[in-house]
Design a protein around this motif. Sequence first.
Motif, short mmCIF file in Angstrom:
data_model
loop_
_atom_site.label_atom_id
_atom_site.label_comp_id
_atom_site.label_asym_id
_atom_site.label_seq_id
_atom_site.Cartn_x
_atom_site.Cartn_y
_atom_site.Cartn_z
N LEU A 117 1.06 -0.94 0.05
CA LEU A 117 -0.03 0.04 0.12
C LEU A 117 1.06 1.03 0.17
O LEU A 117 1.72 1.16 0.53
N GLY A 118 0.19 2.19 -1.04
CA GLY A 118 1.40 3.45 -0.83
C GLY A 118 0.33 4.18 0.26
O GLY A 118 -0.16 5.31 0.30
N TRP A 119 1.15 4.36 0.88
CA TRP A 119 0.31 5.20 2.43
C TRP A 119 0.59 7.04 2.15
O TRP A 119 1.62 7.21 2.60
N THR A 120 -0.19 7.30 2.08
CA THR A 120 -0.37 8.86 1.95
C THR A 120 -1.17 9.80 1.99
O THR A 120 -2.65 8.67 1.26
N PHE A 156 -8.29 4.04 0.87
CA PHE A 156 -7.73 2.91 1.31
C PHE A 156 -8.89 1.76 2.11
O PHE A 156 -8.50 0.46 1.87
N ASP A 157 -10.19 2.42 2.86
CA ASP A 157 -11.37 1.49 2.72
C ASP A 157 -11.42 0.18 2.05
O ASP A 157 -12.05 -0.35 1.88
N GLN A 158 -11.94 1.28 1.03
CA GLN A 158 -13.03 0.24 -0.35
C GLN A 158 -11.22 -0.20 -0.25
O GLN A 158 -12.37 -1.25 -0.93
N PHE A 191 -5.25 1.28 11.45
CA PHE A 191 -3.89 2.01 11.47
C PHE A 191 -4.32 2.89 10.73
O PHE A 191 -5.22 3.81 9.72
N ILE A 192 -3.18 4.53 11.33
CA ILE A 192 -3.73 6.25 11.03
C ILE A 192 -2.12 6.68 10.85
O ILE A 192 -0.83 5.59 11.01
N SER A 193 -2.91 7.47 9.68
CA SER A 193 -1.38 7.98 10.11
C SER A 193 -0.40 9.09 11.21
O SER A 193 -1.23 9.21 11.96
N ASN A 221 -2.73 14.56 8.31
CA ASN A 221 -3.03 13.53 7.46
C ASN A 221 -3.94 12.40 7.95
O ASN A 221 -4.70 12.10 6.57
N CYS A 222 -3.81 12.32 8.84
CA CYS A 222 -5.38 11.31 9.27
C CYS A 222 -6.51 11.93 9.04
O CYS A 222 -7.86 11.33 8.83
N VAL A 223 -6.87 12.96 9.75
CA VAL A 223 -7.94 13.92 9.59
C VAL A 223 -8.36 14.08 7.83
O VAL A 223 -9.46 14.48 7.77
N LYS A 224 -7.17 14.12 7.29
CA LYS A 224 -7.53 13.60 5.40
C LYS A 224 -8.04 13.27 4.85
O LYS A 224 -7.93 12.48 4.01
#
Length: 195
Positions: free
Chosen positions: A29-32, A40-42, A103-105, A110-113
């Motif tokens: 997964l490209g984590w950005t 990501f959830d989809q 999992f969160i940033s 970033n997490c809020v986004k």
Amino acid sequence: MAKSIAFPMLGLLCLSLLLQKSGATEFTLGWTVPDASTHFDQWAENNRFQIGDSIVFNYSPGQDSVLRVSQDDYTNCNTDATAEKFSDGHSTFKFNQSGPFYFISGNKDNCVKNEKLVVIVLADRNQNSTGTPPSPAPSGEASPPPSPETVQSNPAPAPESDQTPPPPPSSASSIFISFVGSIGAVAAYSSVLLF
């Protein structure tokens, strides 16, 4: 002669039994921070995660990190209370039990986004358990599929259709195929020794 063949054949049989459970998948997964076409959830809902599988998060070290958190911390983007923290830029997490993983940033903005992910790991069919099955993944917003340059999976992602994919082969068929392969290997090894 029979004794000299018995030990190598027993060794081959043991080796084949050890190799039969090596079917784990590694998801990448490209984590950005996701754009409008990436959710990501989809992506996670379109994949089947099993015990023993792993997920690799790729991101820029020093600018981001991955936190494994509780459901409440996931919902509230709480970066202070973590079960695990990954910050090396190429972080691998192995799923060792069934159920949800959050999992969160590590960067709260970033997490809020929406740089966060829920993975539901399916129960191990090989164990006889009477526990309740894991709850279904949370429903996401209807949106287009994730872009291939951001989200990847090895093997290829699940096809996008309304049809449910067929279930993986049962462990009974895997054991049968492994047994037949072992018999073939023993026969081939024996024929080499005889000639």
